[in-house]
Design a protein around this motif. Structure first.
Motif, PDB file in Angstrom:
ATOM      1  N   UNK A 116     -37.449  97.796  58.721  1.00  6.59           N
ATOM      2  CA  UNK A 116     -37.911  98.683  59.744  1.00  6.59           C
ATOM      3  C   UNK A 116     -37.227  98.287  60.821  1.00  6.59           C
ATOM      4  N   UNK A 117     -36.972  97.156  61.255  1.00 11.41           N
ATOM      5  CA  UNK A 117     -36.371  96.595  62.387  1.00 11.41           C
ATOM      6  C   UNK A 117     -34.752  97.009  62.804  1.00 11.41           C
ATOM      7  N   UNK A 183     -32.789 103.020  68.850  1.00  7.20           N
ATOM      8  CA  UNK A 183     -32.796 101.696  69.351  1.00  7.20           C
ATOM      9  C   UNK A 183     -32.550 101.502  70.818  1.00  7.20           C
ATOM     10  N   UNK A 184     -32.212 102.577  71.484  1.00 10.36           N
ATOM     11  CA  UNK A 184     -31.815 102.438  73.138  1.00 10.36           C
ATOM     12  C   UNK A 184     -33.361 102.163  73.743  1.00 10.36           C
ATOM     13  N   UNK A 193     -39.261 100.970  65.605  1.00 16.54           N
ATOM     14  CA  UNK A 193     -38.145 101.426  66.433  1.00 16.54           C
ATOM     15  C   UNK A 193     -38.538 103.061  66.773  1.00 16.54           C
ATOM     16  N   UNK A 194     -39.632 103.486  66.121  1.00 14.94           N
ATOM     17  CA  UNK A 194     -40.051 104.964  66.567  1.00 14.94           C
ATOM     18  C   UNK A 194     -40.703 104.834  67.822  1.00 14.94           C
ATOM     19  N   UNK A 195     -41.122 103.865  68.193  1.00 18.00           N
ATOM     20  CA  UNK A 195     -41.823 103.819  69.631  1.00 18.00           C
ATOM     21  C   UNK A 195     -40.997 103.714  70.636  1.00 18.00           C
ATOM     22  N   UNK A 196     -39.631 103.326  70.369  1.00 18.95           N
ATOM     23  CA  UNK A 196     -38.506 103.205  71.400  1.00 18.95           C
ATOM     24  C   UNK A 196     -38.478 104.278  72.566  1.00 18.95           C
ATOM     25  N   UNK A 234     -42.568  98.702  56.932  1.00 19.25           N
ATOM     26  CA  UNK A 234     -43.436  99.322  57.899  1.00 19.25           C
ATOM     27  C   UNK A 234     -43.079 100.934  57.920  1.00 19.25           C
ATOM     28  N   UNK A 235     -43.946 101.846  57.688  1.00 21.47           N
ATOM     29  CA  UNK A 235     -43.607 103.173  57.427  1.00 21.47           C
ATOM     30  C   UNK A 235     -44.338 103.988  58.576  1.00 21.47           C
ATOM     31  N   UNK A 236     -44.199 103.394  59.687  1.00 23.68           N
ATOM     32  CA  UNK A 236     -44.799 104.121  60.873  1.00 23.68           C
ATOM     33  C   UNK A 236     -43.611 104.911  61.559  1.00 23.68           C
TER      34      UNK A 236
END
Length: 249
Positions: A116-117, A183-184, A193-196, A234-236
């Motif tokens: 997930x990362x 990722x930026x 990463x979806x909270x980036x 992590x399936x977020x």
């Protein structure tokens, strides 16, 4: 006596350290072994269904259609079940074995996140019923417009198109541009990463027939399907079927 005792303890620590390093290499750094045989894949997938069902299930994987490498440590196995549905399995090389990372007895498009990362280990996979009139499969990266006291963030809609020919199954590596957007500016303290992004981010898909008409692949959808994902994954994320009114013209 003290020097001998110190030397003895130091020797023990060195042996232990070498043992830990050797074990790490043996289990984690050894290159992947040969791809599993068809019989091994069938046995492992069916055992996964048995071990992760709350009650006995009649459904079984009856045949493997293909085995494809997604990367050096990941393989994709589309299959057919005893009930006539089409699904997929994803295996990863772990501790010197090929293990089931995820599987589903329904073959509608799925988003696979091996690590997930690390977006370089993201893939899309699918296995439509051969009777589905799918001509084109579309994947989308969507990001809502947003702003705060410091900046304005425009909406994003990116599209990846896949032509479906005679083969009803396949896979797609996560596009490079989408990896960058995920990722930026990622917060190193946040695992997803979806909270980036400061905006809501969603992945989605839709299908068109040969007449370029959007439709839902109802023959592929199974409401009694079996679905499994490694608990450590992590399936977020949000990955859904989309419709025309979900997209900007």
């Amino acid at each position: 006596m003290t020097k001998k005792r110190f030397a003895w303890r130091t020797g023990i620590l060195v042996v232990l350290a070498l043992g830990i390093i050797s074990s790490y290499y043996f289990f984690s750094l050894t290159p992947p072994g040969p791809l599993p045989s068809t019989n091994k894949l069938l046995k492992t997938l069916n055992q996964t269904i048995k071990d992760n069902s709350y009650e006995e299930r009649d459904i079984k994987v009856s045949s493997i259609q293909d085995t494809q490498k997604l990367d050096d440590n990941t393989i994709f196995t589309p299959f057919k079940t005893s009930s006539g549905s089409y699904g997929y399995g994803v295996f990863t090389w772990e501790r010197r074995h090929w293990k089931v990372h995820s599987m589903d007895t329904e073959g509608t498009p799925a988003f696979v996140s091996v690590d997930s990362d690390n977006p370089t280990t993201y893939f899309f996979v699918w296995n439509f019923d051969p009777e589905e009139p799918v001509g084109t499969l579309y994947f989308y990266f969507l990001q809502d417009r947003n702003y705060n006291m410091e900046a304005y963030f425009p909406g994003v809609q990116m599209e990846q198109q896949v032509t479906i020919n005679s083969t009803n199954y396949g896979s797609l590596e996560f596009p490079t541009e989408w990896r960058y957007l995920l990722t930026e500016g990622k917060d190193p303290n946040n695992k997803s990463v979806f909270s980036a992004s400061p905006s809501f981010t969603q992945l989605g898909w839709l299908t068109e027939n040969s007449k370029e008409e959007v439709f839902s692949p109802k023959k592929t959808v199974r409401y009694d399907n079996f679905s499994y994902m490694d608990k450590r994954t992590n399936d977020n994320f949000y990955f859904n079927q989309l419709y025309e009114n979900d997209l900007e013209k």
